[in-house]
Scaffold this active site. Sequence first.
Site, PDB file in Angstrom:
ATOM      1  N   ASP A  73      -3.394  47.489-105.309  1.00 49.89           N
ATOM      2  CA  ASP A  73      -2.548  46.995-104.232  1.00 49.89           C
ATOM      3  C   ASP A  73      -1.099  47.225-104.644  1.00 49.89           C
ATOM      4  O   ASP A  73      -0.835  47.873-105.665  1.00 49.89           O
ATOM      5  CB  ASP A  73      -2.854  45.526-103.911  1.00 49.89           C
ATOM      6  CG  ASP A  73      -2.337  44.535-104.946  1.00 49.89           C
ATOM      7  OD1 ASP A  73      -1.845  44.956-106.023  1.00 49.89           O
ATOM      8  OD2 ASP A  73      -2.427  43.316-104.682  1.00 49.89           O
ATOM      9  N   CYS A  76      -4.283  44.998-109.498  1.00 49.37           N
ATOM     10  CA  CYS A  76      -3.440  44.241-108.569  1.00 49.37           C
ATOM     11  C   CYS A  76      -2.425  43.490-109.425  1.00 49.37           C
ATOM     12  O   CYS A  76      -2.308  43.769-110.619  1.00 49.37           O
ATOM     13  CB  CYS A  76      -4.263  43.318-107.666  1.00 49.37           C
ATOM     14  SG  CYS A  76      -5.063  41.907-108.454  1.00 49.37           S
ATOM     15  N   THR A  98      -2.277  40.449-110.736  1.00 50.12           N
ATOM     16  CA  THR A  98      -2.880  39.774-111.888  1.00 50.12           C
ATOM     17  C   THR A  98      -4.201  40.405-112.321  1.00 50.12           C
ATOM     18  O   THR A  98      -4.668  40.147-113.426  1.00 50.12           O
ATOM     19  CB  THR A  98      -3.176  38.295-111.573  1.00 50.12           C
ATOM     20  OG1 THR A  98      -4.137  38.239-110.511  1.00 50.12           O
ATOM     21  CG2 THR A  98      -1.909  37.540-111.208  1.00 50.12           C
ATOM     22  N   HIS A 103     -21.437  45.191-124.237  1.00 52.16           N
ATOM     23  CA  HIS A 103     -22.345  44.081-123.950  1.00 52.16           C
ATOM     24  C   HIS A 103     -22.719  43.954-122.486  1.00 52.16           C
ATOM     25  O   HIS A 103     -23.851  43.564-122.175  1.00 52.16           O
ATOM     26  CB  HIS A 103     -21.740  42.756-124.411  1.00 52.16           C
ATOM     27  CG  HIS A 103     -21.503  42.706-125.884  1.00 52.16           C
ATOM     28  ND1 HIS A 103     -21.081  41.558-126.502  1.00 52.16           N
ATOM     29  CD2 HIS A 103     -21.617  43.635-126.863  1.00 52.16           C
ATOM     30  CE1 HIS A 103     -20.941  41.792-127.808  1.00 52.16           C
ATOM     31  NE2 HIS A 103     -21.263  43.041-128.041  1.00 52.16           N
ATOM     32  N   HIS A 144     -28.788  42.719-124.360  1.00 51.37           N
ATOM     33  CA  HIS A 144     -27.769  42.975-123.339  1.00 51.37           C
ATOM     34  C   HIS A 144     -28.409  43.491-122.058  1.00 51.37           C
ATOM     35  O   HIS A 144     -27.999  43.104-120.956  1.00 51.37           O
ATOM     36  CB  HIS A 144     -26.712  43.934-123.867  1.00 51.37           C
ATOM     37  CG  HIS A 144     -25.972  43.397-125.056  1.00 51.37           C
ATOM     38  ND1 HIS A 144     -25.378  42.159-125.073  1.00 51.37           N
ATOM     39  CD2 HIS A 144     -25.751  43.935-126.277  1.00 51.37           C
ATOM     40  CE1 HIS A 144     -24.817  41.946-126.250  1.00 51.37           C
ATOM     41  NE2 HIS A 144     -25.038  43.013-127.004  1.00 51.37           N
TER      42      HIS A 144
END
Length: 141
Positions: A7, A64, A66, A97, A133
């Site tokens: 964004d 974006c 954050t 993992h 995993h």
Amino acid sequence: MLALGCDHGGYELMQEVKAHLDQKGIAYRDFGCYSTESVDYPIYGKKVAEAVAGGECEQGILICGTGIGISIVANKVKGIRAALCSDCFSAEATRQHNNANILAMGGRVVGPGLALKIVDTFLETPFSGDERHERRISMIE
């Protein structure tokens, strides 16, 4: 091929990532956005997640402001394991993992130098394939 999306808050960092990928000869498809003009991150997070989930692209990178919102959007798409990473250890661990298929970062959180190292770590680290995993990932699905 990688799917890329951002964004307005991630646009500038994404330009750095694209230049880095170009320099390394790594193919990608840019799903936008294409400027710093305000846009809605769910549009781009969903486009990238659907391209990865549908097999059009093998992995994705989302950015974006954050990294939180765009990773939440991506993880709503079945088959996506998007991981928000702000350090190389997390990028390595989530590939080993969790077999994460989308890297998310915050353009207002991570600087370009570190971001490029995170990208390299994410792209160069294989899934371990360990049974524990595999079992845990299948529990997510």
